[in-house]
Design an enzyme around this catalytic site. Structure first.
Site, PDB file in Angstrom:
ATOM      1  N   ARG A 259       0.903  -1.123   0.103  1.00  0.00           N
ATOM      2  CA  ARG A 259       0.000   0.188  -0.075  1.00  0.00           C
ATOM      3  C   ARG A 259       1.020   1.215   0.086  1.00  0.00           C
ATOM      4  O   ARG A 259       1.728   1.456   0.882  1.00  0.00           O
ATOM      5  CB  ARG A 259      -0.955   0.021   1.219  1.00  0.00           C
ATOM      6  CG  ARG A 259      -2.166  -0.926   1.242  1.00  0.00           C
ATOM      7  CD  ARG A 259      -3.077  -0.596   2.209  1.00  0.00           C
ATOM      8  NE  ARG A 259      -2.395  -1.072   3.763  1.00  0.00           N
ATOM      9  CZ  ARG A 259      -2.453  -2.388   4.103  1.00  0.00           C
ATOM     10  NH1 ARG A 259      -2.903  -3.343   3.204  1.00  0.00           N
ATOM     11  NH2 ARG A 259      -1.569  -2.618   5.067  1.00  0.00           N
TER      12      ARG A 259
ATOM     13  N   ILE B 208      21.818 -17.299  11.213  1.00  0.00           N
ATOM     14  CA  ILE B 208      22.715 -18.492  11.313  1.00  0.00           C
ATOM     15  C   ILE B 208      23.208 -18.993   9.946  1.00  0.00           C
ATOM     16  O   ILE B 208      22.370 -19.364   9.116  1.00  0.00           O
ATOM     17  CB  ILE B 208      22.036 -19.758  12.012  1.00  0.00           C
ATOM     18  CG1 ILE B 208      21.291 -19.192  13.487  1.00  0.00           C
ATOM     19  CG2 ILE B 208      23.006 -20.552  12.358  1.00  0.00           C
ATOM     20  CD1 ILE B 208      20.378 -20.262  14.159  1.00  0.00           C
TER      21      ILE B 208
ATOM     22  N   GLY C 199       4.409 -12.384  22.103  1.00  0.00           N
ATOM     23  CA  GLY C 199       4.802 -12.054  20.499  1.00  0.00           C
ATOM     24  C   GLY C 199       5.604 -12.953  20.034  1.00  0.00           C
ATOM     25  O   GLY C 199       6.016 -12.959  18.863  1.00  0.00           O
TER      26      GLY C 199
ATOM     27  N   LYS D 282      11.484 -25.458   5.811  1.00  0.00           N
ATOM     28  CA  LYS D 282      13.082 -25.472   6.125  1.00  0.00           C
ATOM     29  C   LYS D 282      13.855 -26.664   5.934  1.00  0.00           C
ATOM     30  O   LYS D 282      14.888 -26.815   5.349  1.00  0.00           O
ATOM     31  CB  LYS D 282      13.317 -24.681   7.276  1.00  0.00           C
ATOM     32  CG  LYS D 282      12.920 -23.258   7.620  1.00  0.00           C
ATOM     33  CD  LYS D 282      12.872 -22.740   9.072  1.00  0.00           C
ATOM     34  CE  LYS D 282      12.553 -21.394   9.199  1.00  0.00           C
ATOM     35  NZ  LYS D 282      11.974 -20.761  10.418  1.00  0.00           N
TER      36      LYS D 282
ATOM     37  N   GLY E  98      13.543 -12.940  13.229  1.00  0.00           N
ATOM     38  CA  GLY E  98      13.467 -11.648  13.573  1.00  0.00           C
ATOM     39  C   GLY E  98      14.067 -10.540  12.631  1.00  0.00           C
ATOM     40  O   GLY E  98      14.733 -11.267  11.694  1.00  0.00           O
TER      41      GLY E  98
END
Lengths: 441, 441
Positions: free
Chosen positions: A52, A143, A194, A212, A314
């Protein structure tokens, strides 16, 4: 060394400006001098594709004219050299990247779902366009595990890759282990903090870890493994009793992704790739990987056992991996080179889960009378499953038999459990869980 | 993808045929089909340079005509494409490799001493010859750490690298921790088991770890760091009392190599690189790295904390790293490309150990009378060293003060210890040891 003339900037298109995209932009801006020195030319943001327009993104310090809602147009634009994709999902990301790669733009992607479902199409497009496809960020964020599998261990024969590659489930299981909480209670806490999304399905049902696993197995065994090839079991059925039972035998419950090489009866080789909760002895290096951390344990003939550990999710850790890849593809671009793509040359057969070799921990409520153990043992023997240890807990009406098997095929173990359920003296099959990492007992 | 025509073999010269060289040969022979598929052309052994001819090396299954005592001649021979060096030592290895690189042969070396003392000369020769120089095996054998530092983390800002990179000393310290043995006793056992060499100086005095620290620091901070820049202290002075004292505070003693980035008072940056025994809290991931294992812990701004763990020595693990590098340089050779060499562009100032910021654990025999603590505390305050904790053990003639400081410069801490030695109430400074990993307490 002689000073070389300044090189023209390499132009980077960034598709996606969510948590990871914002951190990528931030790294490109704050690290620009270092990146120029490491690459030999500056990186310049050619544009940022957003879903957007009009949102306030002033905090990024980016010229608003650089934002566009036309991701495809940006990805194939003439002046773009490199494309970063941090959008996720299969479509439209696949179409954008295929066209960008065919147009010769090197791509850095963090899109595990796409790579696990259809990495082959991207690899083919990269070959057509003579471009690079890098995706370190798709597994375990910062990693370094893709590059070691893709390059460092190329002189070796990898036999097994075992990973804790989903932070949400690892947080939940770590909490269950630490506090004795049940699954739902631990999930609620993870959501509050969270660590789990509002819809936690992709994490707790093992879809994320399965994608993965497919990517890691493809690289480790030079065989095309897709998400559909991965046997997958989530952690929603793991009970507080399972975790307590694991504790009692010096183990902990982890959601593992496992990719194993097997030698078949005919001398050929095959691989099994699976994601499921398993009991892991506390002496195994992966057992101490707590909270939202990730780790991948690799076993190879010559290298022995290796472990890679860190934050597997993250914005900032994922962006670190993306920008690390960006430096590599930028250097290649300047050198006119291309990193040889991984090849599925070995093309090993992929085993069904029934063929996978594993061990079971089985906890049974049994009638406390003479001959129980003999009847139970006969059920195992009838399916050629050998028993490693038996422990009897309690007496009278509360008698529990805890049995750990030796390695057998999953099919034989599952059939044994079915037979146990049919035994009149077995009141209840309380818990069935796979046991891994036996060599560390 | 279209089948490409078979490529001519790439010819590999192997300099050295000791423990590692033999394993390299073995991998090249047993993995030859996989290596050809991964590279796109076969690798062929052009020759093996040995110190003495005539030894029986029949078990390797190599044509005896391939052995030569003329290492230099082999390294620069016209038909050789790639050179593997597993000889070690500064000369004559340096001359061989410089000439090979200048002649355009890519080099894979496991020679940490040479790379730490004079890597720059090799890099320059590689630039002159347009050749690659790879050396994953020089640090922590098969644990991929060079490539992550050299490539994966290039989008990030590394702030600290902490490693356990010497298996011999880690075995000795692990034994001291487990059994309460003194240094000499543990060393004897390590020698008996083959973990320590007949002359253990390079290991126990920290020379081996120091060379690896220089290599890691150079890559992490893009600054030329040589072995001579590394402050080095071995483990020969570590006593059973030190280890017991560490245990009492929930720590363990490890020989650490540490490379840290500092921001100077003038806003510029500098690095400190050091090797010394230190107390590490048992909650730190490195503290559980036992026996002869190695691990490297990397901290970066965006990636956060990463750890790489595995066997850091031995013929097979080292050979795995060598052959992994060989695949990379062979692919580059076929592609006509060269991996951009690491550049010491940042050229950060290297701090002396006196400037390094560290913490001390100090154990003192003191007279048990009023005012002791006040006098001792004054000695710390006089050098601007702030005390974190004080613990008094025993009473009367056996009174011991155990003090752990906050972070201060090593110079201030050393001066404090000197002042303590001069205090009449201090009978003896029993032990002084650095404390690391404070952020994990």
């Amino acid at each position: 060394m002689s000073k070389e003339p300044a090189k023209r900037p390499l132009k980077v298109a960034i598709l996606g400006c969510g948590t990871v995209g914002r951190e990528v932009v931030r790294l490109l801006l704050t690290q620009s001098d270092d990146l120029r020195a490491r690459i030999g030319a500056p990186l310049e943001i050619a544009g940022i594709a957003v879903r957007r327009s009009g949102r306030d993104r002033g905090d990024l310090g980016i010229d608003p004219a650089l934002f566009t809602t036309d991701a495809h147009g940006l990805a194939v634009r003439e002046d773009v050299d490199l494309v970063v994709e941090v959008v996720g999902g299969i479509e439209p990301a696949r179409s954008w990247l295929v066209d960008a790669l065919k147009a010769g733009k090197s791509v850095v992607s963090a899109n595990k779902a796409l790579l696990a479902e259809d990495g082959a199409t991207l690899q083919e497009a990269a070959a057509v366009g003579g471009a690079d496809l890098y995706y370190e960020a798709a597994v375990a964020a910062a990693i370094p595990i893709i590059r070691p599998l893709r390059e460092s261990l190329h002189g070796d024969r990898i036999t097994r890759v075992t990973g804790i590659v989903n932070g949400t489930t690892n947080y939940i299981l770590s909490q269950m282990d630490a506090t004795g909480a049940g699954f739902n209670e631990a999930l609620d806490e993870a959501t509050e903090l969270g660590y789990a999304e509002a819809d936690p399905t992709a994490d707790v049902e093992g879809f994320d870890a399965g994608a993965k696993a497919a990517i890691l197995a493809s690289l480790a065994f030079h065989t095309r493994v897709t998400a559909a090839d991965v046997y997958r079991e989530g952690i929603t059925e793991v009970t507080a009793a399972d975790v307590a039972s694991a504790k009692a035998m010096g183990s902990t419950v982890k959601l593992l992704c496992i990719a194993e090489r097997h030698v078949d009866a005919d001398g050929g080789e095959s691989v099994s790739v699976r994601v499921h909760p398993a009991m892991l002895p506390r002496t195994h290096p992966l057992s101490s990987v707590g909270d939202a951390f990730n780790a991948v344990f690799v076993e190879a003939d010559a290298a022995g056992q290796l472990m890679f550990y860190g934050r597997g999710a993250g914005g900032a850790p994922t962006a670190s991996a993306v920008v690390g890849d960006l430096v590599a593809v930028a250097r290649n671009r300047l050198a006119g080179a291309r990193t040889t793509a991984e090849s599925p040359y070995a093309d090993l057969r992929i085993r069904t889960v029934a063929e996978a070799l594993t061990r079971y921990h089985i906890s049974l409520d049994v009638a406390d009378k003479a001959g129980v153990l003999s009847e139970v043992a006969a059920a195992f023997a009838g399916h050629d499953v050998s028993i490693s240890t038996v422990r009897q807990e309690g007496r009278g009406d509360d008698a529990t038999l805890v049995i750990v098997t030796h390695t057998a095929t999953d099919a034989a173990l599952a059939a044994t459990v079915d037979a146990l359920r049919d035994l009149p003296i077995v009141r209840n099959v309380v818990s069935v869980m796979r046991v891994e990492g036996g060599e560390f007992k």
